[in-house]
Design a protein around this motif. Sequence first.
Motif, PDB file in Angstrom:
ATOM      1  N   PHE A 106     -42.510   9.254  94.161  1.00 47.65           N
ATOM      2  CA  PHE A 106     -41.429   8.633  94.917  1.00 47.65           C
ATOM      3  C   PHE A 106     -41.019   9.472  96.125  1.00 47.65           C
ATOM      4  O   PHE A 106     -39.857   9.459  96.524  1.00 47.65           O
ATOM      5  CB  PHE A 106     -40.206   8.420  94.020  1.00 47.65           C
ATOM      6  CG  PHE A 106     -40.469   7.525  92.853  1.00 47.65           C
ATOM      7  CD1 PHE A 106     -40.968   6.258  93.030  1.00 47.65           C
ATOM      8  CD2 PHE A 106     -40.225   7.970  91.571  1.00 47.65           C
ATOM      9  CE1 PHE A 106     -41.219   5.429  91.957  1.00 47.65           C
ATOM     10  CE2 PHE A 106     -40.461   7.161  90.490  1.00 47.65           C
ATOM     11  CZ  PHE A 106     -40.962   5.883  90.683  1.00 47.65           C
ATOM     12  N   ARG A 107     -41.940  10.218  96.704  1.00 51.26           N
ATOM     13  CA  ARG A 107     -41.591  11.069  97.842  1.00 51.26           C
ATOM     14  C   ARG A 107     -41.223  10.250  99.059  1.00 51.26           C
ATOM     15  O   ARG A 107     -40.400  10.645  99.860  1.00 51.26           O
ATOM     16  CB  ARG A 107     -42.748  12.002  98.178  1.00 51.26           C
ATOM     17  CG  ARG A 107     -42.993  13.035  97.112  1.00 51.26           C
ATOM     18  CD  ARG A 107     -44.188  13.877  97.438  1.00 51.26           C
ATOM     19  NE  ARG A 107     -45.395  13.057  97.382  1.00 51.26           N
ATOM     20  CZ  ARG A 107     -46.498  13.308  98.050  1.00 51.26           C
ATOM     21  NH1 ARG A 107     -46.566  14.353  98.826  1.00 51.26           N
ATOM     22  NH2 ARG A 107     -47.543  12.532  97.940  1.00 51.26           N
ATOM     23  N   ASN A 108     -41.858   9.117  99.260  1.00 52.56           N
ATOM     24  CA  ASN A 108     -41.576   8.208 100.371  1.00 52.56           C
ATOM     25  C   ASN A 108     -41.634   8.880 101.736  1.00 52.56           C
ATOM     26  O   ASN A 108     -40.918   8.516 102.655  1.00 52.56           O
ATOM     27  CB  ASN A 108     -40.220   7.528 100.178  1.00 52.56           C
ATOM     28  CG  ASN A 108     -40.224   6.580  99.016  1.00 52.56           C
ATOM     29  OD1 ASN A 108     -41.196   5.865  98.796  1.00 52.56           O
ATOM     30  ND2 ASN A 108     -39.161   6.586  98.237  1.00 52.56           N
ATOM     31  N   GLY A 109     -42.462   9.895 101.860  1.00 51.29           N
ATOM     32  CA  GLY A 109     -42.635  10.557 103.137  1.00 51.29           C
ATOM     33  C   GLY A 109     -41.494  11.476 103.532  1.00 51.29           C
ATOM     34  O   GLY A 109     -41.513  12.042 104.614  1.00 51.29           O
ATOM     35  N   ALA A 110     -40.485  11.632 102.665  1.00 51.61           N
ATOM     36  CA  ALA A 110     -39.308  12.426 103.018  1.00 51.61           C
ATOM     37  C   ALA A 110     -39.333  13.818 102.405  1.00 51.61           C
ATOM     38  O   ALA A 110     -38.931  14.775 103.040  1.00 51.61           O
ATOM     39  CB  ALA A 110     -38.041  11.695 102.583  1.00 51.61           C
ATOM     40  N   ILE A 111     -39.796  13.935 101.185  1.00 51.87           N
ATOM     41  CA  ILE A 111     -39.749  15.214 100.475  1.00 51.87           C
ATOM     42  C   ILE A 111     -41.181  15.649 100.187  1.00 51.87           C
ATOM     43  O   ILE A 111     -41.958  14.901  99.607  1.00 51.87           O
ATOM     44  CB  ILE A 111     -38.984  15.087  99.149  1.00 51.87           C
ATOM     45  CG1 ILE A 111     -37.554  14.655  99.413  1.00 51.87           C
ATOM     46  CG2 ILE A 111     -39.015  16.388  98.380  1.00 51.87           C
ATOM     47  CD1 ILE A 111     -36.777  14.341  98.154  1.00 51.87           C
ATOM     48  N   ASP A 112     -41.515  16.844 100.602  1.00 47.03           N
ATOM     49  CA  ASP A 112     -42.840  17.378 100.302  1.00 47.03           C
ATOM     50  C   ASP A 112     -42.722  18.878 100.115  1.00 47.03           C
ATOM     51  O   ASP A 112     -42.449  19.611 101.051  1.00 47.03           O
ATOM     52  CB  ASP A 112     -43.822  17.047 101.424  1.00 47.03           C
ATOM     53  CG  ASP A 112     -45.238  17.467 101.079  1.00 47.03           C
ATOM     54  OD1 ASP A 112     -45.494  17.820  99.905  1.00 47.03           O
ATOM     55  OD2 ASP A 112     -46.097  17.448 101.971  1.00 47.03           O
ATOM     56  N   PHE A 113     -42.886  19.314  98.882  1.00 48.66           N
ATOM     57  CA  PHE A 113     -42.812  20.738  98.574  1.00 48.66           C
ATOM     58  C   PHE A 113     -44.199  21.366  98.568  1.00 48.66           C
ATOM     59  O   PHE A 113     -44.489  22.229  97.768  1.00 48.66           O
ATOM     60  CB  PHE A 113     -42.122  20.951  97.226  1.00 48.66           C
ATOM     61  CG  PHE A 113     -40.699  20.488  97.217  1.00 48.66           C
ATOM     62  CD1 PHE A 113     -39.745  21.139  97.971  1.00 48.66           C
ATOM     63  CD2 PHE A 113     -40.323  19.393  96.466  1.00 48.66           C
ATOM     64  CE1 PHE A 113     -38.426  20.721  97.973  1.00 48.66           C
ATOM     65  CE2 PHE A 113     -39.015  18.965  96.453  1.00 48.66           C
ATOM     66  CZ  PHE A 113     -38.061  19.623  97.205  1.00 48.66           C
ATOM     67  N   GLY A 114     -45.061  20.918  99.460  1.00 47.55           N
ATOM     68  CA  GLY A 114     -46.396  21.471  99.561  1.00 47.55           C
ATOM     69  C   GLY A 114     -47.448  20.695  98.803  1.00 47.55           C
ATOM     70  O   GLY A 114     -48.589  21.134  98.691  1.00 47.55           O
ATOM     71  N   TRP A 115     -47.093  19.543  98.255  1.00 45.57           N
ATOM     72  CA  TRP A 115     -48.033  18.756  97.462  1.00 45.57           C
ATOM     73  C   TRP A 115     -49.284  18.414  98.253  1.00 45.57           C
ATOM     74  O   TRP A 115     -50.393  18.456  97.730  1.00 45.57           O
ATOM     75  CB  TRP A 115     -47.354  17.481  96.963  1.00 45.57           C
ATOM     76  CG  TRP A 115     -48.227  16.640  96.111  1.00 45.57           C
ATOM     77  CD1 TRP A 115     -48.900  15.511  96.479  1.00 45.57           C
ATOM     78  CD2 TRP A 115     -48.563  16.853  94.735  1.00 45.57           C
ATOM     79  NE1 TRP A 115     -49.620  15.007  95.439  1.00 45.57           N
ATOM     80  CE2 TRP A 115     -49.428  15.821  94.341  1.00 45.57           C
ATOM     81  CE3 TRP A 115     -48.226  17.825  93.802  1.00 45.57           C
ATOM     82  CZ2 TRP A 115     -49.947  15.728  93.063  1.00 45.57           C
ATOM     83  CZ3 TRP A 115     -48.736  17.724  92.521  1.00 45.57           C
ATOM     84  CH2 TRP A 115     -49.590  16.688  92.175  1.00 45.57           C
ATOM     85  N   ASP A 116     -49.117  18.073  99.501  1.00 41.92           N
ATOM     86  CA  ASP A 116     -50.260  17.661 100.321  1.00 41.92           C
ATOM     87  C   ASP A 116     -51.212  18.810 100.644  1.00 41.92           C
ATOM     88  O   ASP A 116     -52.321  18.575 101.119  1.00 41.92           O
ATOM     89  CB  ASP A 116     -49.762  17.018 101.626  1.00 41.92           C
ATOM     90  CG  ASP A 116     -49.029  15.713 101.371  1.00 41.92           C
ATOM     91  OD1 ASP A 116     -49.341  15.040 100.376  1.00 41.92           O
ATOM     92  OD2 ASP A 116     -48.134  15.383 102.165  1.00 41.92           O
ATOM     93  N   THR A 117     -50.799  20.048 100.393  1.00 44.71           N
ATOM     94  CA  THR A 117     -51.674  21.186 100.670  1.00 44.71           C
ATOM     95  C   THR A 117     -52.607  21.504  99.502  1.00 44.71           C
ATOM     96  O   THR A 117     -53.525  22.298  99.670  1.00 44.71           O
ATOM     97  CB  THR A 117     -50.844  22.447 100.991  1.00 44.71           C
ATOM     98  OG1 THR A 117     -50.048  22.793  99.851  1.00 44.71           O
ATOM     99  CG2 THR A 117     -49.945  22.203 102.195  1.00 44.71           C
ATOM    100  N   PHE A 118     -52.357  20.890  98.313  1.00 46.76           N
ATOM    101  CA  PHE A 118     -53.182  21.164  97.139  1.00 46.76           C
ATOM    102  C   PHE A 118     -54.469  20.347  97.178  1.00 46.76           C
ATOM    103  O   PHE A 118     -54.488  19.225  97.700  1.00 46.76           O
ATOM    104  CB  PHE A 118     -52.436  20.837  95.850  1.00 46.76           C
ATOM    105  CG  PHE A 118     -51.193  21.639  95.641  1.00 46.76           C
ATOM    106  CD1 PHE A 118     -51.185  23.016  95.798  1.00 46.76           C
ATOM    107  CD2 PHE A 118     -50.011  21.029  95.275  1.00 46.76           C
ATOM    108  CE1 PHE A 118     -50.038  23.753  95.597  1.00 46.76           C
ATOM    109  CE2 PHE A 118     -48.865  21.754  95.069  1.00 46.76           C
ATOM    110  CZ  PHE A 118     -48.875  23.118  95.235  1.00 46.76           C
ATOM    111  N   ASP A 119     -55.543  20.908  96.600  1.00 47.52           N
ATOM    112  CA  ASP A 119     -56.767  20.116  96.464  1.00 47.52           C
ATOM    113  C   ASP A 119     -56.606  19.176  95.262  1.00 47.52           C
ATOM    114  O   ASP A 119     -55.649  19.264  94.500  1.00 47.52           O
ATOM    115  CB  ASP A 119     -57.994  21.017  96.319  1.00 47.52           C
ATOM    116  CG  ASP A 119     -57.925  21.923  95.104  1.00 47.52           C
ATOM    117  OD1 ASP A 119     -57.018  21.768  94.273  1.00 47.52           O
ATOM    118  OD2 ASP A 119     -58.799  22.795  94.982  1.00 47.52           O
TER     119      ASP A 119
END
Length: 112
Positions: free
Chosen positions: A76-89
């Motif tokens: 449910f991040r909806n593009g607003a909250i990202d604690f580095g998730w997109d940097t993980f493989d």
Amino acid sequence: RICMLGVVGYLVNKAGIYLPGDISMDGTKFSDLGSGWDASTAVPVAGALQVLAFAGFLELAVMKDVTGENEFVGDFRNGAIDFGWDTFDEETKGAKRAIELNQGRAAQMGML
């Protein structure tokens, strides 16, 4: 996640830590409720209805994928909250999701 919060709340209350102030206008304090299931049944009806209404609001208005960007069920991040998730493989993401699921299962057992 709800069970995780429930277990933490139970442990905090068992340690003697309560919110300051009154839970209702008649002077009942949070500390007067106790802990565990007895505390949940001691909450005044108006307070329980407020909790139910807030949970319903969160379900209907906040906790949903409004942007279509979710990667998995429960994202449910909806593009607003990202604690580095997109940097993980992908392997690390899978491991972290498995860890959270296992912690959630442990919390469910803890609520029993």
